[in-house]
Design an enzyme around this catalytic site. Structure first.
Site, PDB file in Angstrom:
ATOM      1  N   SER A 136       0.855  -1.181   0.000  1.00  0.00           N
ATOM      2  CA  SER A 136       0.000   0.000   0.000  1.00  0.00           C
ATOM      3  C   SER A 136       0.892   1.231   0.000  1.00  0.00           C
ATOM      4  CB  SER A 136      -0.893  -0.018   1.245  1.00  0.00           C
ATOM      5  OG  SER A 136      -1.563   1.214   1.380  1.00  0.00           O
ATOM      6  N   LYS A 162      -1.499  -1.059  -4.218  1.00  0.00           N
ATOM      7  CA  LYS A 162      -2.616  -0.211  -3.804  1.00  0.00           C
ATOM      8  C   LYS A 162      -2.082   1.200  -3.650  1.00  0.00           C
ATOM      9  CE  LYS A 162      -4.706   0.283   0.752  1.00  0.00           C
ATOM     10  NZ  LYS A 162      -5.244  -0.480   1.903  1.00  0.00           N
ATOM     11  N   LYS A 164      -3.130   5.354  -2.650  1.00  0.00           N
ATOM     12  CA  LYS A 164      -4.114   6.196  -1.975  1.00  0.00           C
ATOM     13  C   LYS A 164      -4.589   7.275  -2.941  1.00  0.00           C
ATOM     14  CE  LYS A 164      -3.716   4.292   2.134  1.00  0.00           C
ATOM     15  NZ  LYS A 164      -4.826   3.710   2.889  1.00  0.00           N
ATOM     16  N   ASP A 189      -7.348   3.287  -2.693  1.00  0.00           N
ATOM     17  CA  ASP A 189      -7.972   3.414  -1.366  1.00  0.00           C
ATOM     18  C   ASP A 189      -8.209   4.891  -1.076  1.00  0.00           C
ATOM     19  OD1 ASP A 189      -8.814   3.235   1.251  1.00  0.00           O
ATOM     20  OD2 ASP A 189      -7.019   2.236   2.012  1.00  0.00           O
ATOM     21  N   GLU A 214     -11.294   0.921  -2.523  1.00  0.00           N
ATOM     22  CA  GLU A 214     -11.465   0.703  -1.085  1.00  0.00           C
ATOM     23  C   GLU A 214     -12.024   1.951  -0.401  1.00  0.00           C
ATOM     24  OE1 GLU A 214      -7.855  -0.839   0.593  1.00  0.00           O
ATOM     25  OE2 GLU A 214      -8.495  -0.537   2.657  1.00  0.00           O
ATOM     26  N   ASP A 239     -13.432  -1.064   4.238  1.00  0.00           N
ATOM     27  CA  ASP A 239     -12.413  -1.130   5.289  1.00  0.00           C
ATOM     28  C   ASP A 239     -13.022  -0.489   6.546  1.00  0.00           C
ATOM     29  OD1 ASP A 239     -10.250  -0.635   6.996  1.00  0.00           O
ATOM     30  OD2 ASP A 239      -8.961   0.313   5.519  1.00  0.00           O
ATOM     31  N   LYS A 263      -9.219  -6.283   8.951  1.00  0.00           N
ATOM     32  CA  LYS A 263      -8.126  -5.893   9.852  1.00  0.00           C
ATOM     33  C   LYS A 263      -8.495  -6.430  11.221  1.00  0.00           C
ATOM     34  CE  LYS A 263      -6.748  -1.653   7.473  1.00  0.00           C
ATOM     35  NZ  LYS A 263      -6.847  -0.173   7.441  1.00  0.00           N
ATOM     36  N   GLY A 291      -3.713  -3.669   6.591  1.00  0.00           N
ATOM     37  CA  GLY A 291      -2.569  -3.377   7.461  1.00  0.00           C
ATOM     38  C   GLY A 291      -2.767  -2.048   8.165  1.00  0.00           C
TER      39      GLY A 291
HETATM   40  O1  OSB Z   1      -6.704   2.316   4.936  1.00  0.00           O
HETATM   41  O2  OSB Z   1      -5.678   0.484   4.776  1.00  0.00           O
HETATM   42  C1  OSB Z   1      -5.720   1.636   5.182  1.00  0.00           C
HETATM   43  C2  OSB Z   1      -2.414   2.606   6.819  1.00  0.00           C
HETATM   44  C3  OSB Z   1      -2.884   3.311   7.904  1.00  0.00           C
HETATM   45  C4  OSB Z   1      -4.230   3.466   8.094  1.00  0.00           C
HETATM   46  C5  OSB Z   1      -5.125   2.943   7.172  1.00  0.00           C
HETATM   47  C6  OSB Z   1      -4.676   2.226   6.078  1.00  0.00           C
HETATM   48  C7  OSB Z   1      -3.289   2.078   5.888  1.00  0.00           C
HETATM   49  C8  OSB Z   1      -2.705   1.411   4.749  1.00  0.00           C
HETATM   50  C9  OSB Z   1      -1.318   0.810   4.905  1.00  0.00           C
HETATM   51  O3  OSB Z   1      -3.226   1.370   3.664  1.00  0.00           O
HETATM   52  C10 OSB Z   1      -1.330  -0.636   5.244  1.00  0.00           C
HETATM   53  C11 OSB Z   1       0.027  -1.133   5.673  1.00  0.00           C
HETATM   54  O4  OSB Z   1       0.953  -1.098   4.872  1.00  0.00           O
HETATM   55  O5  OSB Z   1       0.159  -1.558   6.834  1.00  0.00           O
HETATM   56 MG    MG Z   2      -8.016   1.220   3.788  1.00  0.00          MG
END
Ligand code: OSB
Ligand code: MG
Length: 369
Positions: A136, A162, A164, A189, A214, A239, A263, A291
């Site tokens: 991500s 993924k 953002k 996401d 997402e 999520d 999660k 994550g």
């Molecule tokens: O939305 O999945 C998410 C990190 C912090 C808070 C929310 C998210 C994320 C990530 C990173 O997308 C996931 C990771 O690499 O641990």
């Molecule tokens: Mg997310």
């Protein structure tokens, strides 16, 4: 088993790079490690994933400390527990605070697996020996910069990328990425950055063949997502708005999501995560493991969970070195060619590295029965 002692380790760790999302930027990570001990001196470890600020959900490092110390530990100490599935029932008088609950429940699962000479993955019913993983990637300064970061992770073998997105940084960004990587398994996401007024943006994103999108809408919404899903081809993955099996049932019934990000911390622990996994398997809804920028203990729990059979999309669990100069487990987590080998040692299957834990420790509390 009887929980005789609980230690709370407050650690501060700094990520190699800041992680930027539509809700803010994270680089410093204060968090709690929960260490539980039974009557024979066996230990189990869990990790709280709450951030310093209530940006992702309402929990923070400080609220987790308060809830664990003042409510959850008193409910658990001196309790005879036959199976970790009992922990969520013991915690049920406490409303929400899922991340606090998951941190301590995870430690009990690790302890239980160790006492029974089982890898945690096996104790949970996992079947995969290797899990497929993705990465991500946070918001970057420009599309060109993002493309070069993506290139590095693709070369490192990650199976799915993924990225953002946020208003103003969506269609042009995804279109540039698609042009640079026509075949790449790619998803976006939004971390709740949009509303139904933005429906035209999602209609346009439909042309880029994303694996899924997402959490486009409200962090606590299920209804609007079902309206959006009816208007677009790209599968929606939820999520933030999934906190329990009940939420999953509603989302599937309304058609709000075609994929679920699980999660452990967001749903209050491994027992609830497993229930969601099982229900989605029955309903033909694929899941993957999300994550929270975890350190090694939390990462190890994610790997065990992702070994269950319906984790059919690569998750966000990347190598330790993608986040940290030095992680707190031995060995560190390594993804090779986009796969992480599920450890076969008992419990989480990685040793807490007491030396590095000590190095990052700011405070330590101990509670005895
Ligand atoms: O939305 O999945 C998410 C990190 C912090 C808070 C929310 C998210 C994320 C990530 C990173 O997308 C996931 C990771 O690499 O641990
Ligand atoms: Mg997310």
């Amino acid at each position: 088993m009887i929980i005789k002692k609980v230690k709370l380790h407050h650690l501060n760790m700094t990520m190699k790079n800041s992680f930027v999302t539509s809700f803010g930027s994270i680089q410093e990570k204060p968090f709690l490690l929960v260490e539980v001990m039974d009557e024979s001196g066996n230990t189990g470890w869990g990790e709280s994933t709450a951030f310093h600020a209530p940006w992702y959900n309402e929990e923070t490092f400080q609220t987790n400390l308060h809830i664990i110390k003042d409510f959850l530990i008193p409910l658990l100490l001196n309790r005879n527990i036959n199976h970790p599935d009992e922990v969520s029932a013991i915690f049920s008088p406490i409303r929400k605070n899922n991340m606090a609950k998951a941190a301590i429940e995870g430690a009990v699962w690790d302890l239980y697996a160790k006492r029974n000479s089982l890898p945690l993955s096996q104790a949970l019913g996992g079947t995969f020996k290797n899990i497929e993983v993705g990465v991500s990637i946070g918001l970057q300064k420009s599309s060109d910069e993002l493309i070069s970061v993506v290139k590095n992770y693709v070369q490192a073998g990650y199976k799915r990328i993924k990225v953002k997105i946020k208003p103003g940084s969506d269609i042009s960004l995804i279109s540039a990425l698609r042009e640079a990587f026509p075949e790449l398994p790619l998803m976006a996401d939004a971390n709740s950055a949009y509303t139904l007024d933005d429906i035209e943006i999602f209609r346009q994103l439909d042309q880029y063949n994303l694996l899924m999108i997402e959490q486009p809408l409200g962090y606590d919404d299920i209804v609007d997502h079902s309206k959006l899903q009816r208007e677009i081809k790209t599968p929606i993955c939820l999520d933030e708005s999934i906190l329990s099996l009940e939420d999953v049932k509603k989302a599937i019934e309304l058609g709000s999501a075609k994929v679920i990000n699980i999660k452990i911390s967001r749903v209050g622990g491994l027992t609830e995560a497993k229930k969601i996994h099982d229900y989605c398997l029955e309903k033909n809804i694929p899941v993957w493991c999300g994550g929270m920028l975890e350190a090694g203990i939390g990462r190890a729990h994610n790997i065990a969970l992702a070994s269950l059979p319906n984790f059919t999309f690569p998750g966000d669990t990347s190598s330790s070195s993608r986040y940290w100069e030095e992680d707190i487990i031995t060995p560190e987590v390594v993804a090779k060619d986009g796969y992480i080998t599920v450890p076969t040692g008992y419990g989480i299957g990685y040793e807490p590295n007491l030396e590095s834990i000590k190095k990052f420790t700011e405070n330590l509390w101990e509670f005895k029965a």
